[in-house]
Scaffold this motif. Structure first.
Motif, PDB file in Angstrom:
ATOM      1  N   ALA A  62      20.121  34.503   8.534  1.00 25.04           N
ATOM      2  CA  ALA A  62      21.045  35.612   8.290  1.00 25.04           C
ATOM      3  C   ALA A  62      20.916  36.666   9.389  1.00 25.04           C
ATOM      4  CB  ALA A  62      20.747  36.236   6.929  1.00 25.04           C
ATOM      5  N   PRO A  63      22.019  37.313   9.782  1.00 23.88           N
ATOM      6  CA  PRO A  63      21.979  38.321  10.852  1.00 23.88           C
ATOM      7  C   PRO A  63      21.003  39.450  10.537  1.00 23.88           C
ATOM      8  CG  PRO A  63      24.239  37.718  10.316  1.00 23.88           C
ATOM      9  CD  PRO A  63      23.388  37.090   9.272  1.00 23.88           C
ATOM     10  N   LEU A  64      20.315  39.907  11.583  1.00 25.66           N
ATOM     11  CA  LEU A  64      19.329  40.983  11.436  1.00 25.66           C
ATOM     12  C   LEU A  64      19.820  42.295  12.034  1.00 25.66           C
ATOM     13  CD1 LEU A  64      16.106  38.968  12.377  1.00 25.66           C
ATOM     14  CD2 LEU A  64      16.943  39.537  10.085  1.00 25.66           C
ATOM     15  N   GLY A  65      21.007  42.262  12.630  1.00 26.83           N
ATOM     16  CA  GLY A  65      21.542  43.484  13.229  1.00 26.83           C
ATOM     17  C   GLY A  65      21.085  43.698  14.651  1.00 26.83           C
ATOM     18  N   GLN A  66      20.397  42.706  15.236  1.00 30.47           N
ATOM     19  CA  GLN A  66      19.978  42.784  16.632  1.00 30.47           C
ATOM     20  C   GLN A  66      20.767  41.727  17.402  1.00 30.47           C
ATOM     21  OE1 GLN A  66      15.668  42.699  17.042  1.00 30.47           O
ATOM     22  NE2 GLN A  66      15.414  43.474  14.958  1.00 30.47           N
ATOM     23  N   VAL A  67      21.629  42.168  18.275  1.00 36.23           N
ATOM     24  CA  VAL A  67      22.615  41.280  18.885  1.00 36.23           C
ATOM     25  C   VAL A  67      21.982  40.065  19.563  1.00 36.23           C
ATOM     26  CG1 VAL A  67      24.458  41.105  20.594  1.00 36.23           C
ATOM     27  CG2 VAL A  67      24.222  43.177  19.204  1.00 36.23           C
ATOM     28  N   ALA A  68      21.009  40.286  20.436  1.00 36.87           N
ATOM     29  CA  ALA A  68      20.407  39.182  21.186  1.00 36.87           C
ATOM     30  C   ALA A  68      19.719  38.194  20.247  1.00 36.87           C
ATOM     31  CB  ALA A  68      19.412  39.725  22.209  1.00 36.87           C
ATOM     32  N   ASP A  70      20.240  37.810  16.999  1.00 36.26           N
ATOM     33  CA  ASP A  70      21.229  37.161  16.126  1.00 36.26           C
ATOM     34  C   ASP A  70      21.971  36.046  16.864  1.00 36.26           C
ATOM     35  OD1 ASP A  70      20.529  38.760  14.041  1.00 36.26           O
ATOM     36  OD2 ASP A  70      22.218  40.154  14.258  1.00 36.26           O
ATOM     37  N   MET A  71      22.276  36.238  18.143  1.00 38.67           N
ATOM     38  CA  MET A  71      22.938  35.202  18.924  1.00 38.67           C
ATOM     39  C   MET A  71      22.036  33.976  19.067  1.00 38.67           C
ATOM     40  SD  MET A  71      24.845  37.424  21.926  1.00 38.67           S
ATOM     41  CE  MET A  71      25.374  35.921  22.758  1.00 38.67           C
ATOM     42  N   HIS A  72      20.742  34.216  19.284  1.00 38.56           N
ATOM     43  CA  HIS A  72      19.794  33.106  19.412  1.00 38.56           C
ATOM     44  C   HIS A  72      19.681  32.344  18.093  1.00 38.56           C
ATOM     45  CE1 HIS A  72      16.299  30.805  20.644  1.00 38.56           C
ATOM     46  NE2 HIS A  72      15.652  31.234  19.563  1.00 38.56           N
ATOM     47  N   ARG A  73      19.589  33.063  17.007  1.00 34.63           N
ATOM     48  CA  ARG A  73      19.464  32.419  15.694  1.00 34.63           C
ATOM     49  C   ARG A  73      20.730  31.615  15.352  1.00 34.63           C
ATOM     50  NH1 ARG A  73      15.580  35.072  12.194  1.00 34.63           N
ATOM     51  NH2 ARG A  73      17.017  35.115  10.430  1.00 34.63           N
ATOM     52  N   GLU A  74      21.875  32.155  15.724  1.00 33.41           N
ATOM     53  CA  GLU A  74      23.120  31.445  15.453  1.00 33.41           C
ATOM     54  C   GLU A  74      23.208  30.167  16.296  1.00 33.41           C
ATOM     55  OE1 GLU A  74      26.468  30.502  13.502  1.00 33.41           O
ATOM     56  OE2 GLU A  74      25.109  32.184  13.067  1.00 33.41           O
ATOM     57  N   ALA A  75      22.667  30.240  17.521  1.00 28.79           N
ATOM     58  CA  ALA A  75      22.662  29.051  18.380  1.00 28.79           C
ATOM     59  C   ALA A  75      21.759  27.963  17.810  1.00 28.79           C
ATOM     60  CB  ALA A  75      22.204  29.432  19.786  1.00 28.79           C
ATOM     61  N   MET A  76      20.729  28.381  17.060  1.00 32.53           N
ATOM     62  CA  MET A  76      19.816  27.419  16.450  1.00 32.53           C
ATOM     63  C   MET A  76      20.440  26.703  15.258  1.00 32.53           C
ATOM     64  SD  MET A  76      16.376  29.782  16.369  1.00 32.53           S
ATOM     65  CE  MET A  76      15.560  28.676  15.209  1.00 32.53           C
ATOM     66  N   PRO A 234      10.118  12.422  18.673  1.00 35.73           N
ATOM     67  CA  PRO A 234      10.367  13.617  19.505  1.00 35.73           C
ATOM     68  C   PRO A 234      11.674  13.537  20.277  1.00 35.73           C
ATOM     69  CG  PRO A 234       8.090  12.884  19.736  1.00 35.73           C
ATOM     70  CD  PRO A 234       8.820  11.802  18.993  1.00 35.73           C
ATOM     71  N   LEU A 235      12.004  12.343  20.778  1.00 36.37           N
ATOM     72  CA  LEU A 235      13.247  12.184  21.524  1.00 36.37           C
ATOM     73  C   LEU A 235      14.457  12.379  20.620  1.00 36.37           C
ATOM     74  CD1 LEU A 235      12.297   9.027  23.652  1.00 36.37           C
ATOM     75  CD2 LEU A 235      12.241  11.429  24.347  1.00 36.37           C
ATOM     76  N   ALA A 236      14.382  11.803  19.415  1.00 33.49           N
ATOM     77  CA  ALA A 236      15.494  11.937  18.473  1.00 33.49           C
ATOM     78  C   ALA A 236      15.661  13.389  18.030  1.00 33.49           C
ATOM     79  CB  ALA A 236      15.260  11.047  17.252  1.00 33.49           C
ATOM     80  N   THR A 237      14.537  14.058  17.779  1.00 33.23           N
ATOM     81  CA  THR A 237      14.589  15.457  17.348  1.00 33.23           C
ATOM     82  C   THR A 237      15.186  16.344  18.448  1.00 33.23           C
ATOM     83  OG1 THR A 237      12.643  15.142  15.946  1.00 33.23           O
ATOM     84  CG2 THR A 237      13.228  17.403  16.525  1.00 33.23           C
ATOM     85  N   ALA A 238      14.764  16.095  19.687  1.00 34.38           N
ATOM     86  CA  ALA A 238      15.303  16.883  20.811  1.00 34.38           C
ATOM     87  C   ALA A 238      16.807  16.661  20.942  1.00 34.38           C
ATOM     88  CB  ALA A 238      14.584  16.495  22.096  1.00 34.38           C
ATOM     89  N   ALA A 239      17.246  15.414  20.743  1.00 33.60           N
ATOM     90  CA  ALA A 239      18.676  15.121  20.846  1.00 33.60           C
ATOM     91  C   ALA A 239      19.459  15.814  19.740  1.00 33.60           C
ATOM     92  CB  ALA A 239      18.898  13.604  20.798  1.00 33.60           C
ATOM     93  N   LEU A 240      18.880  15.849  18.537  1.00 32.99           N
ATOM     94  CA  LEU A 240      19.557  16.502  17.428  1.00 32.99           C
ATOM     95  C   LEU A 240      19.625  18.012  17.600  1.00 32.99           C
ATOM     96  CD1 LEU A 240      18.020  14.471  14.478  1.00 32.99           C
ATOM     97  CD2 LEU A 240      20.420  14.464  15.159  1.00 32.99           C
ATOM     98  N   LEU A 241      18.545  18.597  18.111  1.00 25.93           N
ATOM     99  CA  LEU A 241      18.510  20.049  18.301  1.00 25.93           C
ATOM    100  C   LEU A 241      19.468  20.489  19.404  1.00 25.93           C
ATOM    101  CD1 LEU A 241      14.685  20.793  17.971  1.00 25.93           C
ATOM    102  CD2 LEU A 241      16.489  21.501  16.401  1.00 25.93           C
ATOM    103  N   GLY A 242      19.567  19.666  20.460  1.00 28.95           N
ATOM    104  CA  GLY A 242      20.436  20.041  21.558  1.00 28.95           C
ATOM    105  C   GLY A 242      19.875  21.245  22.300  1.00 28.95           C
ATOM    106  N   LYS A 243      20.709  21.890  23.059  1.00 31.19           N
ATOM    107  CA  LYS A 243      20.294  23.075  23.816  1.00 31.19           C
ATOM    108  C   LYS A 243      20.350  24.292  22.910  1.00 31.19           C
ATOM    109  CE  LYS A 243      21.831  21.374  28.314  1.00 31.19           C
ATOM    110  NZ  LYS A 243      22.687  21.666  29.499  1.00 31.19           N
ATOM    111  N   PRO A 244      19.272  25.109  22.863  1.00 34.55           N
ATOM    112  CA  PRO A 244      19.290  26.321  22.039  1.00 34.55           C
ATOM    113  C   PRO A 244      20.286  27.352  22.543  1.00 34.55           C
ATOM    114  CG  PRO A 244      17.367  26.306  23.476  1.00 34.55           C
ATOM    115  CD  PRO A 244      18.047  24.963  23.667  1.00 34.55           C
TER     116      PRO A 244
END
Length: 244
Positions: A62-68, A70-76, A234-244
Motif C-alpha cells: 500500500a502507498p506510504l506517501g513517499q513518491v520514490a 511508492d514507485m519502487h513498491r509498485e514496480a515490485m 533461482p533462474l525461474a524466480t528471477a524470470a518471474l520477478l523481472g526487472k524491479p
C-alpha cells in the motif's frame, strides 16, 4: 463420470491403504485420469489461497506517501504477483519431476514387460497423491495464520510456512539458515510418503518380494529431480520477478 468416481476412489484409497490400493491399481487403471485428477485438484486447492495472498500483498505494498518508495513498491507488485501465481498453481516441481523420471526410466532400465508400461505410469502418478494433503495444509495455514501487518515477503511465502520436515525443529526467532530450508523442501513427510508409495507400487508391479531397485529408483529419481529444481529455482524466480 464413472471413470472420474473410480479414479477419485483410487486416489483416496492410496492415502489410507497404500499397500492394498497400489496392488489393485497396477492393472485396470487409467494413468492419465489419475494424473489429471491429482494435479487438477492440487492446482484448484492452490488457487483457493490466491485471494488471501494477493490481498495481503496489496496491503503490504500500500502507498506510504513517499513518491520514490511508492514507485519502487509498485514496480515490485507485478513480479511478486507472478511469483505467487506460479507457487500456487504449479504443484511441487520436484515431486512431479521425480514421478516423471520414475515412469520414464523404469521400463528400459529394469526390462519390465511391455504390458506393464501403463502400470508404471499408474504407480508414478498415483504416488503424487500426498501432494493433495500438502495443498490442504497450505490452504488452511494461509487463512488461519495470516499476519496482521504483512510484509511483501510474508505475503509471497505464507503458504510455504506449512512445513513437515526438519524446519519443525527450528525454534529460533531468526529465519532458518538456507541449508535447512533446502533440506526441508526435499526431505519431509510428504516426499517420504511419495517415496513409500512409489516403492510399494514398484514392488506390486514386479509381483515379488521387496528388491533393492524398488527403493533405489524412487530415491535416485527424487535426488535428480531435487538437484534440477534446486539449480532451476533461482533462474525461474528471477524470470518471474523481472526487472524491479
Amino acid at each position: 463420470m464413472r471413470v472420474g468416481i473410480g479414479t477419485a476412489k483410487r486416489i483416496g484409497a492410496v492415502l489410507v491403504d497404500p499397500a492394498g490400493a497400489t496392488r489393485s491399481a497396477v492393472t485396470g487403471s487409467n494413468p492419465w485420469a489419475i494424473g489429471l485428477m491429482v494435479l487438477g485438484v492440487a492446482m484448484a486447492l492452490g488457487a483457493l489461497s490466491l485471494p488471501r495472498q494477493l490481498a495481503l500483498l496489496s496491503e503490504a505494498l500500500a502507498p506510504l506517501g513517499q513518491v520514490a518508495l511508492d514507485m519502487h513498491r509498485e514496480a515490485m507488485r507485478s513480479g511478486l504477483t507472478r511469483v505467487i501465481l506460479a507457487d500456487r498453481l504449479v504443484p511441487s516441481p520436484t515431486i512431479v519431476l521425480a514421478a516423471t523420471l520414475i515412469a520414464v526410466v523404469s521400463h528400459p532400465l529394469l526390462s519390465l514387460a511391455d504390458d506393464r508400461r501403463t502400470g508404471i505410469w499408474v504407480i508414478a502418478l498415483l504416488g503424487l497423491a500426498p501432494l493433495l494433503v500438502q495443498e490442504v495444509g497450505e490452504l488452511a495455514l494461509t487463512y488461519l495464520a495470516a499476519p496482521a501487518d504483512p510484509t511483501p515477503g510474508e505475503a509471497v511465502s505464507l503458504s510455504n510456512r506449512f512445513v513437515t520436515g526438519p524446519l519443525l525443529l527450528w525454534r529460533g526467532e531468526t529465519p532458518a539458515p538456507l541449508w535447512l530450508q533446502i533440506l526441508d523442501s526435499h526431505i519431509n513427510a510428504i516426499t517420504l510418503w511419495c517415496l513409500a508409495l512409489w516403492t510399494m507400487g514398484l514392488r506390486a508391479l514386479d509381483r515379488g518380494r521387496l528388491q533393492t531397485w524398488h527403493v533405489m529408483v524412487p530415491i535416485t529419481s527424487m535426488g535428480i529431480a531435487g538437484v534440477i529444481t534446486w539449480v532451476g529455482t533461482p533462474l525461474a524466480t528471477a524470470a518471474l520477478l523481472g526487472k524491479p
